[in-house]
Each structure stands twice: as structure tokens, then as C-alpha cells.
Write a protein that holds these residues in place. Sequence first.
Motif, PDB file in Angstrom:
ATOM      1  N   GLY A   1      -2.447  17.869  -5.320  1.00  0.00           N
ATOM      2  CA  GLY A   1      -1.764  17.427  -6.638  1.00  0.00           C
ATOM      3  C   GLY A   1      -0.663  18.728  -4.624  1.00  0.00           C
ATOM      4  N   ILE A   2      -1.258  19.003  -3.945  1.00  0.00           N
ATOM      5  CA  ILE A   2       0.138  19.176  -2.778  1.00  0.00           C
ATOM      6  C   ILE A   2       0.640  17.443  -2.470  1.00  0.00           C
ATOM      7  CG2 ILE A   2       0.255  20.143  -0.286  1.00  0.00           C
ATOM      8  CD1 ILE A   2      -1.731  22.541  -1.201  1.00  0.00           C
ATOM      9  N   LEU A   3      -0.460  16.724  -2.102  1.00  0.00           N
ATOM     10  CA  LEU A   3       0.269  15.852  -2.093  1.00  0.00           C
ATOM     11  C   LEU A   3       1.365  14.653  -2.634  1.00  0.00           C
ATOM     12  CD1 LEU A   3      -0.210  13.609   0.398  1.00  0.00           C
ATOM     13  CD2 LEU A   3      -2.514  12.203  -1.007  1.00  0.00           C
ATOM     14  N   LEU A   4       0.690  15.749  -4.544  1.00  0.00           N
ATOM     15  CA  LEU A   4       1.951  14.505  -4.925  1.00  0.00           C
ATOM     16  C   LEU A   4       2.880  15.075  -4.660  1.00  0.00           C
ATOM     17  CD1 LEU A   4       1.961  12.995  -7.989  1.00  0.00           C
ATOM     18  CD2 LEU A   4       1.665  15.069  -9.090  1.00  0.00           C
ATOM     19  N   LEU A   5       3.649  16.806  -4.308  1.00  0.00           N
ATOM     20  CA  LEU A   5       4.200  17.203  -4.337  1.00  0.00           C
ATOM     21  C   LEU A   5       5.274  16.862  -2.944  1.00  0.00           C
ATOM     22  CD1 LEU A   5       3.438  20.874  -5.881  1.00  0.00           C
ATOM     23  CD2 LEU A   5       4.975  19.441  -6.777  1.00  0.00           C
ATOM     24  N   VAL A   6       4.408  16.339  -2.505  1.00  0.00           N
ATOM     25  CA  VAL A   6       4.811  16.018  -1.212  1.00  0.00           C
ATOM     26  C   VAL A   6       5.786  14.973  -1.204  1.00  0.00           C
ATOM     27  CG1 VAL A   6       4.661  15.859   1.349  1.00  0.00           C
ATOM     28  CG2 VAL A   6       3.653  17.703   0.457  1.00  0.00           C
TER      29      VAL A   6
ATOM     30  N   GLU B   1       0.714  -1.146  -0.027  1.00  0.00           N
ATOM     31  CA  GLU B   1       0.333  -0.504   0.099  1.00  0.00           C
ATOM     32  C   GLU B   1       0.975   1.284  -0.197  1.00  0.00           C
ATOM     33  OE1 GLU B   1      -3.554   1.895   2.432  1.00  0.00           O
ATOM     34  OE2 GLU B   1      -3.115  -0.547   2.375  1.00  0.00           O
ATOM     35  N   GLY B   2       2.142   1.747   0.998  1.00  0.00           N
ATOM     36  CA  GLY B   2       2.600   2.433   0.901  1.00  0.00           C
ATOM     37  C   GLY B   2       3.409   2.569  -0.183  1.00  0.00           C
ATOM     38  N   GLU B   3       3.761   1.476  -1.480  1.00  0.00           N
ATOM     39  CA  GLU B   3       4.841   1.843  -2.297  1.00  0.00           C
ATOM     40  C   GLU B   3       4.327   2.720  -3.386  1.00  0.00           C
ATOM     41  OE1 GLU B   3       5.544  -1.685  -3.748  1.00  0.00           O
ATOM     42  OE2 GLU B   3       7.104  -2.256  -2.156  1.00  0.00           O
ATOM     43  N   TYR B   4       3.292   3.117  -3.051  1.00  0.00           N
ATOM     44  CA  TYR B   4       2.088   3.826  -4.477  1.00  0.00           C
ATOM     45  C   TYR B   4       3.059   5.401  -4.798  1.00  0.00           C
ATOM     46  CZ  TYR B   4      -1.593   0.339  -5.436  1.00  0.00           C
ATOM     47  OH  TYR B   4      -1.514  -1.139  -5.782  1.00  0.00           O
ATOM     48  N   LEU B   5       3.118   6.157  -4.150  1.00  0.00           N
ATOM     49  CA  LEU B   5       3.492   6.934  -3.832  1.00  0.00           C
ATOM     50  C   LEU B   5       5.226   6.964  -3.758  1.00  0.00           C
ATOM     51  CD1 LEU B   5       2.698  10.408  -3.317  1.00  0.00           C
ATOM     52  CD2 LEU B   5       3.337  10.085  -0.985  1.00  0.00           C
TER      53      LEU B   5
ATOM     54  N   PHE C   1       2.828  14.710 -15.705  1.00  0.00           N
ATOM     55  CA  PHE C   1       1.991  14.875 -14.442  1.00  0.00           C
ATOM     56  C   PHE C   1       1.633  16.610 -14.269  1.00  0.00           C
ATOM     57  CE2 PHE C   1       3.493  11.426 -12.532  1.00  0.00           C
ATOM     58  CZ  PHE C   1       2.717  10.514 -13.001  1.00  0.00           C
ATOM     59  N   ILE C   2       1.932  17.899 -14.755  1.00  0.00           N
ATOM     60  CA  ILE C   2       2.605  19.266 -13.923  1.00  0.00           C
ATOM     61  C   ILE C   2       1.081  19.909 -15.258  1.00  0.00           C
ATOM     62  CG2 ILE C   2       3.332  21.372 -14.514  1.00  0.00           C
ATOM     63  CD1 ILE C   2       6.192  19.896 -13.253  1.00  0.00           C
ATOM     64  N   ILE C   3       1.165  19.235 -16.551  1.00  0.00           N
ATOM     65  CA  ILE C   3       0.562  19.868 -17.282  1.00  0.00           C
ATOM     66  C   ILE C   3      -0.727  18.748 -17.035  1.00  0.00           C
ATOM     67  CG2 ILE C   3      -0.248  19.812 -20.273  1.00  0.00           C
ATOM     68  CD1 ILE C   3       2.571  19.472 -20.250  1.00  0.00           C
ATOM     69  N   PHE C   4      -0.327  18.088 -16.572  1.00  0.00           N
ATOM     70  CA  PHE C   4      -2.206  17.463 -16.150  1.00  0.00           C
ATOM     71  C   PHE C   4      -2.693  17.943 -15.176  1.00  0.00           C
ATOM     72  CE2 PHE C   4      -5.296  14.015 -15.120  1.00  0.00           C
ATOM     73  CZ  PHE C   4      -6.052  13.613 -15.392  1.00  0.00           C
ATOM     74  N   TYR C   5      -1.628  18.332 -14.211  1.00  0.00           N
ATOM     75  CA  TYR C   5      -2.803  18.793 -13.450  1.00  0.00           C
ATOM     76  C   TYR C   5      -2.890  20.983 -13.155  1.00  0.00           C
ATOM     77  CZ  TYR C   5      -2.682  21.043  -8.537  1.00  0.00           C
ATOM     78  OH  TYR C   5      -3.293  21.537  -7.722  1.00  0.00           O
ATOM     79  N   PHE C   6      -2.786  21.302 -14.385  1.00  0.00           N
ATOM     80  CA  PHE C   6      -2.784  22.630 -14.542  1.00  0.00           C
ATOM     81  C   PHE C   6      -4.258  23.121 -15.511  1.00  0.00           C
ATOM     82  CE2 PHE C   6       1.277  23.650 -12.711  1.00  0.00           C
ATOM     83  CZ  PHE C   6       0.609  24.029 -11.671  1.00  0.00           C
TER      84      PHE C   6
ATOM     85  N   PHE D   1      -5.727  11.591 -10.164  1.00  0.00           N
ATOM     86  CA  PHE D   1      -4.528  11.609  -9.264  1.00  0.00           C
ATOM     87  C   PHE D   1      -4.269  10.160  -7.929  1.00  0.00           C
ATOM     88  CE2 PHE D   1      -3.517  15.159 -11.576  1.00  0.00           C
ATOM     89  CZ  PHE D   1      -2.457  15.611 -11.903  1.00  0.00           C
ATOM     90  N   SER D   2      -5.300  10.207  -7.760  1.00  0.00           N
ATOM     91  CA  SER D   2      -5.779  10.005  -6.001  1.00  0.00           C
ATOM     92  C   SER D   2      -5.622   8.668  -6.725  1.00  0.00           C
ATOM     93  CB  SER D   2      -7.214   9.789  -6.356  1.00  0.00           C
ATOM     94  OG  SER D   2      -8.314   8.582  -7.240  1.00  0.00           O
ATOM     95  N   VAL D   3      -5.545   7.672  -7.856  1.00  0.00           N
ATOM     96  CA  VAL D   3      -5.384   6.328  -7.977  1.00  0.00           C
ATOM     97  C   VAL D   3      -3.890   5.959  -8.142  1.00  0.00           C
ATOM     98  CG1 VAL D   3      -4.685   4.668  -9.856  1.00  0.00           C
ATOM     99  CG2 VAL D   3      -7.448   5.255  -9.192  1.00  0.00           C
ATOM    100  N   LEU D   4      -3.211   6.927  -8.742  1.00  0.00           N
ATOM    101  CA  LEU D   4      -1.426   7.325  -8.628  1.00  0.00           C
ATOM    102  C   LEU D   4      -1.076   7.213  -7.487  1.00  0.00           C
ATOM    103  CD1 LEU D   4      -1.308   9.223 -12.461  1.00  0.00           C
ATOM    104  CD2 LEU D   4      -0.617   6.727 -12.270  1.00  0.00           C
TER     105      LEU D   4
END
Length: 126
Positions: free
Chosen positions: A121-126, A3-7, A16-21, A61-64
Motif C-alpha cells: 500500500g505504501i509502495l502504491l502511494l509512492v 518492467e518499469g512501466e507497471y507502476l 483502489f482505496i476501498i479495495f485496500y481498506f 496489488f503485487s501484480v498491479l
Amino acid sequence: MKEGEYLENVHIDLYFIIFYFCPYLLLIPSWLVNKVFRKYKIKIRGVDFIVPVLIFSIHIFSVLIVGISFIPYFTFVISIIGLILATLFAFKYKKLTILKVLRVWWRYVFICALLLYISLGILLLV
């Protein structure tokens, strides 16, 4: 995968940046969409057609990031908000106008989707 290996496996790159914006960039041509619908006397705002894009992006994003989809939880929260709004409108105005409830509810869906999207998005950056 555990479970913890996804991040750990998510690599932030340009896609990801283009998709986020992407949802934010959809706000730019909203005046053009409103101009088209104005011919038919339909009032559409930019946030009205961004919500489906936000919900789709929240799923991806949540699945990734986490490995599970947040869509069932998001659906539950916006359903509860819809029930509360319908109850408040029914008791406040002594009649229930579905169009008015849906219009206000859709704004709350946008706010909830935007907050969840920004937090992912913040969680992805952290």
C-alpha cells in the motif's frame, strides 16, 4: 510493456482505496462471526478469516504494482517460518503437537501478510 512501466500505469482512484481498506473493514464484524461460532464451541478470531483475504489482496496489488505476483515468495517465507516453528516446538517440548504449531504459525502468517500488505500500500502511494 517493460518492467518499469507497471507502476506508471497504475492510477490511484476510489476503487483502489476501498479495495485496500477491505481487510481492515473485515475486522469490524468479527464479533458477529465469533458469536456464531461460539454456539459450536469453536474459538475463532477475526484475524483467522482475514488472512485469505490478505493473501488474495497481496496477489492483486503485487501484480498491479510490480507486474509479478509475490505469492510464491510469500509462500516460501511462511513455509520456512513453519519449519522453524515445528523444529522449535519439537525440541522445546520434546513432542510435536500439530494443532499448537499450526495455531502459532497462522498468527505469524497473519503478521507477515499484514506487513507485506501495508508495504504494498505504501509502495502504491509512492
